[in-house]
Motif scaffolding. Structure first.
Motif, PDB file in Angstrom:
ATOM      1  N   PRO A  19       0.892  -0.647   0.050  1.00  0.00           N
ATOM      2  CA  PRO A  19      -0.179   0.275  -0.070  1.00  0.00           C
ATOM      3  C   PRO A  19       0.651   1.017  -0.517  1.00  0.00           C
ATOM      4  CG  PRO A  19       0.566  -0.604   2.557  1.00  0.00           C
ATOM      5  CD  PRO A  19       0.812  -1.748   1.426  1.00  0.00           C
ATOM      6  N   TRP A  20       0.244   2.463  -0.642  1.00  0.00           N
ATOM      7  CA  TRP A  20       0.717   3.778  -0.074  1.00  0.00           C
ATOM      8  C   TRP A  20       0.142   4.681   0.823  1.00  0.00           C
ATOM      9  CZ3 TRP A  20       5.444   5.885  -1.690  1.00  0.00           C
ATOM     10  CH2 TRP A  20       6.268   4.875  -3.150  1.00  0.00           C
ATOM     11  N   TYR A  21       0.331   5.592   1.485  1.00  0.00           N
ATOM     12  CA  TYR A  21      -0.293   6.215   2.638  1.00  0.00           C
ATOM     13  C   TYR A  21       0.035   7.443   2.266  1.00  0.00           C
ATOM     14  CZ  TYR A  21      -1.616   1.873   4.920  1.00  0.00           C
ATOM     15  OH  TYR A  21      -2.490   0.591   5.305  1.00  0.00           O
ATOM     16  N   GLN A  22      -0.734   8.247   2.582  1.00  0.00           N
ATOM     17  CA  GLN A  22      -0.563   9.916   2.518  1.00  0.00           C
ATOM     18  C   GLN A  22      -0.919  10.790   4.002  1.00  0.00           C
ATOM     19  OE1 GLN A  22      -3.982  12.463   0.380  1.00  0.00           O
ATOM     20  NE2 GLN A  22      -3.068  12.917  -0.647  1.00  0.00           N
ATOM     21  N   GLN A  23       0.277  11.248   4.288  1.00  0.00           N
ATOM     22  CA  GLN A  23       0.054  12.044   5.741  1.00  0.00           C
ATOM     23  C   GLN A  23       0.005  13.147   5.567  1.00  0.00           C
ATOM     24  OE1 GLN A  23       3.118  10.082   8.721  1.00  0.00           O
ATOM     25  NE2 GLN A  23       0.882  10.668   9.751  1.00  0.00           N
ATOM     26  N   PHE A  24      -0.780  14.344   6.272  1.00  0.00           N
ATOM     27  CA  PHE A  24      -0.346  15.122   6.295  1.00  0.00           C
ATOM     28  C   PHE A  24      -0.486  15.890   7.574  1.00  0.00           C
ATOM     29  CE2 PHE A  24      -2.590  16.892   2.265  1.00  0.00           C
ATOM     30  CZ  PHE A  24      -3.290  15.681   2.031  1.00  0.00           C
ATOM     31  N   LEU A  34       6.482  15.587   0.390  1.00  0.00           N
ATOM     32  CA  LEU A  34       6.432  15.860  -1.511  1.00  0.00           C
ATOM     33  C   LEU A  34       6.092  17.422  -1.136  1.00  0.00           C
ATOM     34  CD1 LEU A  34       5.289  15.406  -4.704  1.00  0.00           C
ATOM     35  CD2 LEU A  34       3.818  15.001  -4.091  1.00  0.00           C
ATOM     36  N   THR A  35       6.334  18.465  -2.589  1.00  0.00           N
ATOM     37  CA  THR A  35       5.951  19.936  -1.968  1.00  0.00           C
ATOM     38  C   THR A  35       5.560  20.009  -3.905  1.00  0.00           C
ATOM     39  OG1 THR A  35       7.297  20.037  -0.023  1.00  0.00           O
ATOM     40  CG2 THR A  35       6.468  22.337  -1.845  1.00  0.00           C
ATOM     41  N   VAL A  36       4.523  20.559  -3.512  1.00  0.00           N
ATOM     42  CA  VAL A  36       4.115  21.604  -5.192  1.00  0.00           C
ATOM     43  C   VAL A  36       3.678  22.283  -5.166  1.00  0.00           C
ATOM     44  CG1 VAL A  36       2.397  20.443  -6.868  1.00  0.00           C
ATOM     45  CG2 VAL A  36       2.530  19.117  -5.778  1.00  0.00           C
ATOM     46  N   ASN A  37       3.830  22.859  -6.222  1.00  0.00           N
ATOM     47  CA  ASN A  37       4.240  24.107  -5.931  1.00  0.00           C
ATOM     48  C   ASN A  37       3.201  25.267  -6.852  1.00  0.00           C
ATOM     49  OD1 ASN A  37       6.090  24.977  -4.191  1.00  0.00           O
ATOM     50  ND2 ASN A  37       7.872  24.577  -5.755  1.00  0.00           N
ATOM     51  N   SER A  79       0.374  18.084  -1.899  1.00  0.00           N
ATOM     52  CA  SER A  79       1.673  17.925  -0.773  1.00  0.00           C
ATOM     53  C   SER A  79       1.188  17.934   0.267  1.00  0.00           C
ATOM     54  CB  SER A  79       1.687  19.800  -0.220  1.00  0.00           C
ATOM     55  OG  SER A  79       2.126  20.493  -1.988  1.00  0.00           O
ATOM     56  N   ALA A  80       2.396  16.585   0.930  1.00  0.00           N
ATOM     57  CA  ALA A  80       2.427  15.775   2.115  1.00  0.00           C
ATOM     58  C   ALA A  80       3.169  14.940   2.137  1.00  0.00           C
ATOM     59  CB  ALA A  80       0.495  14.955   1.785  1.00  0.00           C
ATOM     60  N   THR A  81       3.260  14.048   2.661  1.00  0.00           N
ATOM     61  CA  THR A  81       4.243  13.192   3.177  1.00  0.00           C
ATOM     62  C   THR A  81       3.179  11.724   2.831  1.00  0.00           C
ATOM     63  OG1 THR A  81       5.679  14.288   5.258  1.00  0.00           O
ATOM     64  CG2 THR A  81       6.469  12.068   4.456  1.00  0.00           C
ATOM     65  N   TYR A  82       4.039  11.218   1.971  1.00  0.00           N
ATOM     66  CA  TYR A  82       4.167  10.036   1.360  1.00  0.00           C
ATOM     67  C   TYR A  82       4.582   8.587   2.059  1.00  0.00           C
ATOM     68  CZ  TYR A  82       0.836  12.443  -1.221  1.00  0.00           C
ATOM     69  OH  TYR A  82       0.310  12.998  -2.258  1.00  0.00           O
ATOM     70  N   PHE A  83       4.345   8.009   2.154  1.00  0.00           N
ATOM     71  CA  PHE A  83       4.562   6.245   2.520  1.00  0.00           C
ATOM     72  C   PHE A  83       4.412   5.253   2.029  1.00  0.00           C
ATOM     73  CE2 PHE A  83       6.578   7.970   6.717  1.00  0.00           C
ATOM     74  CZ  PHE A  83       5.922   8.689   7.030  1.00  0.00           C
ATOM     75  N   CYS A  84       5.414   3.971   1.646  1.00  0.00           N
ATOM     76  CA  CYS A  84       5.310   2.987   0.888  1.00  0.00           C
ATOM     77  C   CYS A  84       5.280   1.671   2.299  1.00  0.00           C
ATOM     78  CB  CYS A  84       6.315   2.923   0.014  1.00  0.00           C
ATOM     79  SG  CYS A  84       7.940   2.815   0.283  1.00  0.00           S
TER      80      CYS A  84
END
Lengths: 115, 113
Positions: B34-39, B109-112, B85-90
């Motif tokens: 899985p891939w997770y997104q964390q704010f 990840l930072t998306v400008n 923009s968040a931290t992604y964990f595999c």
């Protein structure tokens, strides 16, 4: 579906006191729950695995007597940080395995600050 | 053998661009990725997951590519947005075994705009 509710979201306690964090599965029965600790800008570190009705399995290096885990029902697991010290300050997250195909769901985390 | 190695540690992408995060594992017994997104200040949220019987899975702008022989899997975010923009964990686990998730170290990840 598969919601895990974690409370409190933030707690500040004095050094030497104990703090209890609750993790509830709202719409499913969680036979297995996991407790993680996360330091700032770091990954999740598994502390222990709890199975309903049995003793938790702790990861190497995690103090069992300091981090008491109870999984007394299929919808509730608790983590009690006993005799908390400033170094226990961290972000604690619970997770439950809700489906062998769909995997895991996480609580929203608890920010513990020990002063 | 239980490690999941994730790269890069941080990633900056322009809005509309493609974000690519890579992970590698050693334990061939892993069968759930899985891939997770964390704010900040929140728990991880499942983004997308794959099992080793498929090489690619797509959900909206998110795609997992899986290479079983190379023991690698990656997350592609198409048309990246500032809200991504968040931290992604595999992660990886053995379903039906210990079922513990083994996490990568994360990618910020930072998306400008």
């Amino acid at each position: 579906g598969a919601v895990v509710s974690q409370h409190p979201s933030r707690v500040i306690c004095k050094s030497g006191t104990s703090v209890k964090i609750e993790c509830r599965s709202l719409d499913f029965q969680a036979t297995t729950m996991f407790w993680y600790r996360q330091f700032p800008k770091k990954s999740l570190m598994l502390m222990a695995t709890s199975n309903e009705g049995s003793k938790a399995t702790y990861e190497q290096g995690v103090e069992k007597d300091k981090f008491l885990i109870n999984h007394a029902s299929l919808t509730l697991s608790t983590l009690t940080v006993t005799s908390a010290h400033p170094e226990d300050s961290s972000f604690y997250i619970c997770s439950a395995l809700w489906d062998s195909f769909y995997g895991y769901t996480f609580g929203s985390g608890t920010r513990l600050t020990v002063v | 053998q239980q490690q999941v190695k994730q790269s890069p540690q941080s990633l900056i992408v322009q809005k509309g661009g493609i974000s690519i995060i890579n992970c590698a594992y050693e334990n061939t017994a892993f069968d759930y990725f899985p891939w997770y997104q964390q704010f900040p200040g929140k728990g991880p949220a499942l983004l997308i997951a794959i099992r080793p019987d498929v090489s690619e899975k797509k959900e909206g702008r998110f795609t997992i590519s899986f290479n079983k022989s190379a023991k690698q899997f990656s997350l592609h975010i198409m048309d990246s947005q500032p809200g991504d923009s968040a931290t992604y964990f595999c992660a990886a686990s053995i379903q039906g075994g210990s079922e513990k998730l083994v996490f990568g170290k994360g990618t910020k990840l930072t998306v400008n705009p």
